[in-house]
Design a protein around this motif. Structure first.
Motif, mmCIF file in Angstrom:
data_model
loop_
_atom_site.group_PDB
_atom_site.id
_atom_site.type_symbol
_atom_site.label_atom_id
_atom_site.label_comp_id
_atom_site.label_asym_id
_atom_site.label_seq_id
_atom_site.Cartn_x
_atom_site.Cartn_y
_atom_site.Cartn_z
ATOM 1 N N LYS A 45 -12.562 -4.728 12.788
ATOM 2 C CA LYS A 45 -11.001 -4.422 12.462
ATOM 3 C C LYS A 45 -10.417 -5.232 11.438
ATOM 4 C CE LYS A 45 -9.480 -2.287 16.972
ATOM 5 N NZ LYS A 45 -10.737 -2.515 17.565
ATOM 6 N N HIS A 46 -11.108 -5.155 10.504
ATOM 7 C CA HIS A 46 -10.834 -6.288 9.468
ATOM 8 C C HIS A 46 -11.151 -5.626 8.258
ATOM 9 C CE1 HIS A 46 -10.628 -10.227 7.042
ATOM 10 N NE2 HIS A 46 -11.819 -9.648 6.391
ATOM 11 N N LEU A 47 -10.227 -5.944 7.179
ATOM 12 C CA LEU A 47 -10.681 -5.360 5.911
ATOM 13 C C LEU A 47 -10.085 -6.547 4.781
ATOM 14 C CD1 LEU A 47 -7.592 -3.037 4.380
ATOM 15 C CD2 LEU A 47 -7.466 -3.880 6.798
ATOM 16 N N SER A 48 -10.595 -6.397 3.486
ATOM 17 C CA SER A 48 -10.332 -7.446 2.422
ATOM 18 C C SER A 48 -10.274 -6.793 1.172
ATOM 19 C CB SER A 48 -11.385 -8.474 2.573
ATOM 20 O OG SER A 48 -12.823 -7.814 2.226
ATOM 21 N N LEU A 49 -9.542 -7.350 0.291
ATOM 22 C CA LEU A 49 -9.387 -6.980 -1.100
ATOM 23 C C LEU A 49 -9.992 -8.206 -2.018
ATOM 24 C CD1 LEU A 49 -8.052 -5.118 -3.271
ATOM 25 C CD2 LEU A 49 -6.057 -6.520 -3.167
ATOM 26 N N HIS A 50 -10.918 -7.605 -2.683
ATOM 27 C CA HIS A 50 -11.540 -8.616 -3.781
ATOM 28 C C HIS A 50 -10.964 -8.183 -5.300
ATOM 29 C CE1 HIS A 50 -15.207 -9.817 -1.138
ATOM 30 N NE2 HIS A 50 -14.000 -9.577 -0.196
ATOM 31 N N ILE A 51 -10.631 -9.106 -5.764
ATOM 32 C CA ILE A 51 -10.206 -9.032 -7.314
ATOM 33 C C ILE A 51 -11.095 -9.933 -8.119
ATOM 34 C CG2 ILE A 51 -8.079 -9.072 -9.005
ATOM 35 C CD1 ILE A 51 -6.437 -9.068 -6.427
ATOM 36 N N VAL A 52 -11.839 -9.122 -8.969
ATOM 37 C CA VAL A 52 -12.937 -10.102 -9.925
ATOM 38 C C VAL A 52 -12.882 -9.323 -11.403
ATOM 39 C CG1 VAL A 52 -15.404 -10.660 -10.164
ATOM 40 C CG2 VAL A 52 -14.389 -10.463 -7.921
ATOM 41 N N PRO A 53 -12.714 -9.998 -12.248
ATOM 42 C CA PRO A 53 -12.185 -11.568 -12.392
ATOM 43 C C PRO A 53 -10.735 -11.486 -12.042
ATOM 44 C CG PRO A 53 -12.567 -10.895 -14.435
ATOM 45 C CD PRO A 53 -13.108 -9.535 -13.738
ATOM 46 N N SER A 99 -10.795 -13.337 -6.334
ATOM 47 C CA SER A 99 -9.750 -13.636 -5.293
ATOM 48 C C SER A 99 -9.970 -12.565 -4.042
ATOM 49 C CB SER A 99 -8.363 -13.003 -5.708
ATOM 50 O OG SER A 99 -7.840 -13.806 -6.688
ATOM 51 N N ILE A 100 -10.002 -13.222 -2.890
ATOM 52 C CA ILE A 100 -10.378 -12.454 -1.692
ATOM 53 C C ILE A 100 -9.046 -12.488 -0.701
ATOM 54 C CG2 ILE A 100 -11.826 -12.073 0.072
ATOM 55 C CD1 ILE A 100 -14.081 -13.500 -1.314
ATOM 56 N N LEU A 101 -8.288 -11.431 -0.535
ATOM 57 C CA LEU A 101 -7.404 -11.266 0.460
ATOM 58 C C LEU A 101 -7.593 -10.499 1.689
ATOM 59 C CD1 LEU A 101 -6.150 -11.027 -2.781
ATOM 60 C CD2 LEU A 101 -4.086 -11.487 -1.538
ATOM 61 N N ASN A 102 -7.397 -11.139 2.950
ATOM 62 C CA ASN A 102 -7.799 -10.674 4.149
ATOM 63 C C ASN A 102 -6.799 -9.908 4.947
ATOM 64 O OD1 ASN A 102 -10.673 -11.441 4.110
ATOM 65 N ND2 ASN A 102 -9.856 -13.531 3.930
ATOM 66 N N CYS A 103 -7.145 -9.010 5.824
ATOM 67 C CA CYS A 103 -6.290 -8.493 6.616
ATOM 68 C C CYS A 103 -6.917 -8.002 8.013
ATOM 69 C CB CYS A 103 -5.575 -7.177 5.900
ATOM 70 S SG CYS A 103 -4.530 -6.160 6.764
ATOM 71 N N ASP A 104 -6.230 -8.034 9.125
ATOM 72 C CA ASP A 104 -6.761 -7.638 10.427
ATOM 73 C C ASP A 104 -5.617 -6.621 10.782
ATOM 74 O OD1 ASP A 104 -7.484 -10.828 10.430
ATOM 75 O OD2 ASP A 104 -9.082 -9.702 10.614
ATOM 76 N N TYR A 105 -6.194 -5.955 11.768
ATOM 77 C CA TYR A 105 -5.478 -4.853 12.450
ATOM 78 C C TYR A 105 -5.721 -4.827 13.657
ATOM 79 C CZ TYR A 105 -9.312 -1.657 11.450
ATOM 80 O OH TYR A 105 -10.708 -0.898 11.359
ATOM 81 N N THR A 106 -5.123 -4.109 14.578
ATOM 82 C CA THR A 106 -5.279 -4.123 16.132
ATOM 83 C C THR A 106 -5.312 -2.653 16.476
ATOM 84 O OG1 THR A 106 -2.972 -4.018 16.637
ATOM 85 C CG2 THR A 106 -3.939 -6.096 16.562
ATOM 86 N N ASN A 107 -4.927 -1.419 16.060
ATOM 87 C CA ASN A 107 -5.109 -0.401 16.405
ATOM 88 C C ASN A 107 -6.140 0.699 15.894
ATOM 89 O OD1 ASN A 107 -4.398 2.383 17.025
ATOM 90 N ND2 ASN A 107 -2.300 2.102 16.808
ATOM 91 N N SER A 108 -6.894 0.922 16.644
ATOM 92 C CA SER A 108 -8.403 1.643 16.453
ATOM 93 C C SER A 108 -7.864 3.208 15.613
ATOM 94 C CB SER A 108 -9.303 1.931 17.464
ATOM 95 O OG SER A 108 -9.643 0.515 17.770
#
Lengths: 114, 113
Positions: free
Chosen positions: A71-79, A19-28
């Motif tokens: 400015k992107h992060l992701s969460l990987h869930i395996v398995p 499972s790959i969940l994505n997230c973007d942010y704007t503030n550095s």
């Protein structure tokens, strides 16, 4: 203007797959990024975090990746497991702009099918 | 592993009435937060506290006030409830205030009719 965005309201995955969940942010100025998991009728629970000075953090089946230039992060869930079915919130925290705050995304509902 | 409790768990109130939600912690954490959860918006910060009698506004503070007279209690008051304040309210606590995860309560479901 949402500072933390989760553009996928839902995601469906087969048990055992990634499972790959994505997230973007704007503030550095965010210093930390966190993921929370929420089951119905319960409060969110902290899952995993990553400092802005790192690009990866791993905890068992869960790995968070941070790409600061994008400015992107992701969460990987395996398995993925059926018990992982929940709403996942991405969050970013920091002291920019005065005071310390954590900003949450709108959440992504994950369905893991057996 | 309570550590943080919210009361009441459910409440129905009429438009225009004042409402107070309570958050109680036994962890002696310095930081306490009130969030509301609405579909499509996730969790939005209403107010937070960084110590006894030290509070500040979040992103959706209009119509809400807070008080923290003791380390363990953080009260959220809706001065005059409106239908737009129908929501699920979550309290959270933190000892570091930075980077470390929050511990959330189980939430209060408030309906304003």
């Amino acid at each position: 203007d949402q500072q933390v965005k989760q553009n996928s309201p839902s995601l469906s995955v087969q048990e055992g797959r990634i499972s790959i969940l994505n997230c973007d942010y704007t503030n550095s100025m965010f210093d930390y990024f966190l993921w929370y998991k929420k089951y119905p009728a319960e409060g969110p629970t902290f899952l995993i975090s990553i400092s802005s000075i790192k690009d990866k953090n791993e905890d068992g089946r869960f790995t968070v990746f941070l790409n600061k230039s994008a400015k992107h992060l992701s969460l990987h869930i395996v398995p993925s497991q059926p018990g992982d079915s929940a709403v996942y919130f991405c969050a970013a925290s920091g002291t920019g702009g005065g005071g310390f705050k954590t900003i949450f995304g709108a959440g992504t509902r994950l369905f893991v099918k057996a | 592993d309570a550590g943080i409790t919210q009361s009441p768990r459910h409440k129905v109130t009429e438009t225009g009435t004042p409402v107070t939600l309570r958050c109680h912690q036994t962890e002696n954490h310095r930081y306490m937060y009130w969030y509301r959860q609405d579909p499509g918006h996730g969790l939005r910060l209403i107010h937070y506290s960084y110590g006894v009698k030290d509070t500040d506004k979040g992103e959706v503070s209009d119509g809400y006030s807070v008080s923290r007279s003791k380390t363990e209690d953080f009260l959220l008051t809706l001065e005059s409830a409106t239908s737009s304040q129908t929501s699920v309210y979550f309290c959270a606590i933190s000892d570091t205030g930075s980077g470390g995860g929050y511990t959330f309560g189980s939430g209060t479901r408030l309906t304003v009719v």
